[in-house]
Design a protein around this motif. Sequence first.
Motif, PDB file in Angstrom:
ATOM      1  N   CYS A   1       0.625  -1.088   0.007  1.00  0.00           N
ATOM      2  CA  CYS A   1       0.138   0.002  -0.076  1.00  0.00           C
ATOM      3  C   CYS A   1       0.777   1.302   0.050  1.00  0.00           C
ATOM      4  O   CYS A   1       1.998   1.225   0.203  1.00  0.00           O
ATOM      5  CB  CYS A   1      -1.043  -0.001   1.349  1.00  0.00           C
ATOM      6  N   LYS A   2       0.158   2.190  -0.559  1.00  0.00           N
ATOM      7  CA  LYS A   2       1.058   3.660  -0.336  1.00  0.00           C
ATOM      8  C   LYS A   2      -0.082   4.425   0.447  1.00  0.00           C
ATOM      9  O   LYS A   2      -1.122   4.849   0.253  1.00  0.00           O
ATOM     10  CB  LYS A   2       1.194   4.248  -1.591  1.00  0.00           C
ATOM     11  N   ILE A   3       0.322   5.139   1.636  1.00  0.00           N
ATOM     12  CA  ILE A   3      -0.391   5.753   2.521  1.00  0.00           C
ATOM     13  C   ILE A   3       0.265   7.301   2.462  1.00  0.00           C
ATOM     14  O   ILE A   3       1.285   7.349   2.962  1.00  0.00           O
ATOM     15  CB  ILE A   3      -0.367   5.578   3.897  1.00  0.00           C
ATOM     16  N   ILE A   4      -0.489   8.338   1.951  1.00  0.00           N
ATOM     17  CA  ILE A   4      -0.110   9.559   1.829  1.00  0.00           C
ATOM     18  C   ILE A   4      -0.895  10.600   2.526  1.00  0.00           C
ATOM     19  O   ILE A   4      -1.887  10.664   2.289  1.00  0.00           O
ATOM     20  CB  ILE A   4      -0.010   9.911   0.456  1.00  0.00           C
ATOM     21  N   GLY A   5      -0.191  11.346   3.393  1.00  0.00           N
ATOM     22  CA  GLY A   5      -0.808  12.180   4.128  1.00  0.00           C
ATOM     23  C   GLY A   5      -0.080  13.644   4.511  1.00  0.00           C
ATOM     24  O   GLY A   5       1.053  13.435   4.251  1.00  0.00           O
ATOM     25  N   GLY A   6      -0.612  14.664   5.412  1.00  0.00           N
ATOM     26  CA  GLY A   6       0.146  15.473   6.062  1.00  0.00           C
ATOM     27  C   GLY A   6       0.454  15.391   7.427  1.00  0.00           C
ATOM     28  O   GLY A   6       0.724  14.170   7.861  1.00  0.00           O
ATOM     29  N   PRO A   7       0.244  16.410   8.415  1.00  0.00           N
ATOM     30  CA  PRO A   7       0.726  16.172   9.515  1.00  0.00           C
ATOM     31  C   PRO A   7      -0.599  15.390  10.542  1.00  0.00           C
ATOM     32  O   PRO A   7      -1.666  15.681  10.056  1.00  0.00           O
ATOM     33  CB  PRO A   7       0.855  17.629  10.273  1.00  0.00           C
ATOM     34  N   VAL A   8      -0.113  14.726  11.353  1.00  0.00           N
ATOM     35  CA  VAL A   8      -1.052  14.069  12.551  1.00  0.00           C
ATOM     36  C   VAL A   8      -0.946  14.816  13.670  1.00  0.00           C
ATOM     37  O   VAL A   8       0.264  15.202  14.144  1.00  0.00           O
ATOM     38  CB  VAL A   8      -0.764  12.557  12.490  1.00  0.00           C
ATOM     39  N   LEU A   9      -1.874  15.248  14.428  1.00  0.00           N
ATOM     40  CA  LEU A   9      -1.862  15.958  15.639  1.00  0.00           C
ATOM     41  C   LEU A   9      -0.965  15.327  16.646  1.00  0.00           C
ATOM     42  O   LEU A   9      -0.101  15.991  17.373  1.00  0.00           O
ATOM     43  CB  LEU A   9      -3.185  16.196  16.009  1.00  0.00           C
ATOM     44  N   THR A  10      -1.025  13.928  16.866  1.00  0.00           N
ATOM     45  CA  THR A  10      -0.642  13.302  17.919  1.00  0.00           C
ATOM     46  C   THR A  10       0.582  11.951  17.380  1.00  0.00           C
ATOM     47  O   THR A  10       1.506  12.269  17.037  1.00  0.00           O
ATOM     48  CB  THR A  10      -1.383  12.626  19.012  1.00  0.00           C
ATOM     49  N   SER A  11      -0.125  10.954  17.242  1.00  0.00           N
ATOM     50  CA  SER A  11       0.698   9.840  17.147  1.00  0.00           C
ATOM     51  C   SER A  11       0.277   8.969  15.837  1.00  0.00           C
ATOM     52  O   SER A  11      -1.048   9.046  15.761  1.00  0.00           O
ATOM     53  CB  SER A  11       0.944   9.023  18.346  1.00  0.00           C
ATOM     54  N   VAL A  12       1.384   8.297  15.381  1.00  0.00           N
ATOM     55  CA  VAL A  12       1.004   7.078  14.310  1.00  0.00           C
ATOM     56  C   VAL A  12       1.307   5.923  14.858  1.00  0.00           C
ATOM     57  O   VAL A  12       2.529   5.664  15.506  1.00  0.00           O
ATOM     58  CB  VAL A  12       1.608   7.628  13.015  1.00  0.00           C
ATOM     59  N   PHE A  13       0.536   4.805  14.640  1.00  0.00           N
ATOM     60  CA  PHE A  13       0.805   3.520  15.380  1.00  0.00           C
ATOM     61  C   PHE A  13       0.630   2.461  13.951  1.00  0.00           C
ATOM     62  O   PHE A  13      -0.312   2.634  13.223  1.00  0.00           O
ATOM     63  CB  PHE A  13       0.075   2.887  16.432  1.00  0.00           C
ATOM     64  N   LEU A  14       1.650   1.612  13.809  1.00  0.00           N
ATOM     65  CA  LEU A  14       1.744   0.652  12.879  1.00  0.00           C
ATOM     66  C   LEU A  14       2.052  -0.583  13.305  1.00  0.00           C
ATOM     67  O   LEU A  14       2.657  -0.578  14.138  1.00  0.00           O
ATOM     68  CB  LEU A  14       2.704   0.945  11.565  1.00  0.00           C
ATOM     69  N   GLU A  15       1.057  -1.897  12.945  1.00  0.00           N
ATOM     70  CA  GLU A  15       1.354  -2.921  13.281  1.00  0.00           C
ATOM     71  C   GLU A  15       1.272  -4.189  12.013  1.00  0.00           C
ATOM     72  O   GLU A  15      -0.009  -3.846  11.343  1.00  0.00           O
ATOM     73  CB  GLU A  15       0.575  -3.475  14.405  1.00  0.00           C
ATOM     74  N   ASP A  16       2.048  -4.996  11.810  1.00  0.00           N
ATOM     75  CA  ASP A  16       1.882  -6.039  10.663  1.00  0.00           C
ATOM     76  C   ASP A  16       1.648  -5.439   9.142  1.00  0.00           C
ATOM     77  O   ASP A  16       0.610  -5.608   8.565  1.00  0.00           O
ATOM     78  CB  ASP A  16       0.625  -6.787  11.040  1.00  0.00           C
ATOM     79  N   CYS A  17       2.594  -4.458   8.850  1.00  0.00           N
ATOM     80  CA  CYS A  17       2.406  -3.953   7.588  1.00  0.00           C
ATOM     81  C   CYS A  17       3.644  -4.395   6.789  1.00  0.00           C
ATOM     82  O   CYS A  17       4.822  -4.605   7.421  1.00  0.00           O
ATOM     83  CB  CYS A  17       2.644  -2.470   7.733  1.00  0.00           C
ATOM     84  N   PHE A  18       3.405  -4.695   5.365  1.00  0.00           N
ATOM     85  CA  PHE A  18       4.539  -5.097   4.811  1.00  0.00           C
ATOM     86  C   PHE A  18       4.588  -4.451   3.392  1.00  0.00           C
ATOM     87  O   PHE A  18       3.654  -4.205   2.485  1.00  0.00           O
ATOM     88  CB  PHE A  18       4.105  -6.538   4.406  1.00  0.00           C
TER      89      PHE A  18
END
Length: 280
Positions: free
Chosen positions: A170-187
Amino acid sequence: MSQQQLAAFLSELNLLEQKVNNLVSGENVNTNVASEALQNLTRFVSENAPSLPAYELRRAHGEIMKLKTRILEIEEKTRRQGKFKFTRTNKEKPQVTSLLTECPGEKISLATERPSRGLLPTLINLTNETITIDSMESSSKDIWLDNLEKSTIIIKGIPSALHMTNLRDCKIIGGPVLTSVFLEDCFHSIFVVGCQQMRIHKSKECDFYLHICSRVIVEDCFACRFAPYNREYCEKAEEFSRANLELSVNHWNCIDDFNWLSVEQSPNWSILPEDKRIKL
């Protein structure tokens, strides 16, 4: 390491461990402060690892893992009580079309409940899709992308938090996130985002283009590559300012690997070569 040096190390180690234990005890735990203290503990052990006896290194590593698990448990408990939580008063499935801007000719998979957590994914079970989440609907909200494959998701606006699980190609494109980003089991995926904090778990062969004001935490990861955020768009300066992210301060290459306590470079992540970086 001499006996005197070892004694000094153990004394300092005990103080750092006790500090983290105190921070995760009681009610209203501040996990940000506790995580920072745990990072200090991890760095202290890493710096001394080459000269430590094997049994002391194993013991220190075990204590770090227990403390890290405790912090993650507190964060998960807090997250369950947060914005994703909902009641069962309405049995009807939510209408996703009001939340997302769908590309012409493409279908959107309806979000469904995850019973074990009581959470509601924003997007789930998509394959070969290109979808834009509108800024009016994403800003100040938690976004959760789950079980996506060969899809491109463009996130406009400033989400409160971003959770991504089970993503493939996948391709995830964004700007700023106010707090946190959490990823799990991504390939084998690409992530372009700005945030205050990022935690990456059990992910492999992913590329990250980051603007972040703290250190990135990775665990059980392999072949992850990092580069500075390089996306340019009209609202960039305004949105990053609203998210309290200074464009002049970026710690995209400050990575803490919880599975690697040596002072040497972790084999689980690397800097993405400039000639391999995508243009946005």
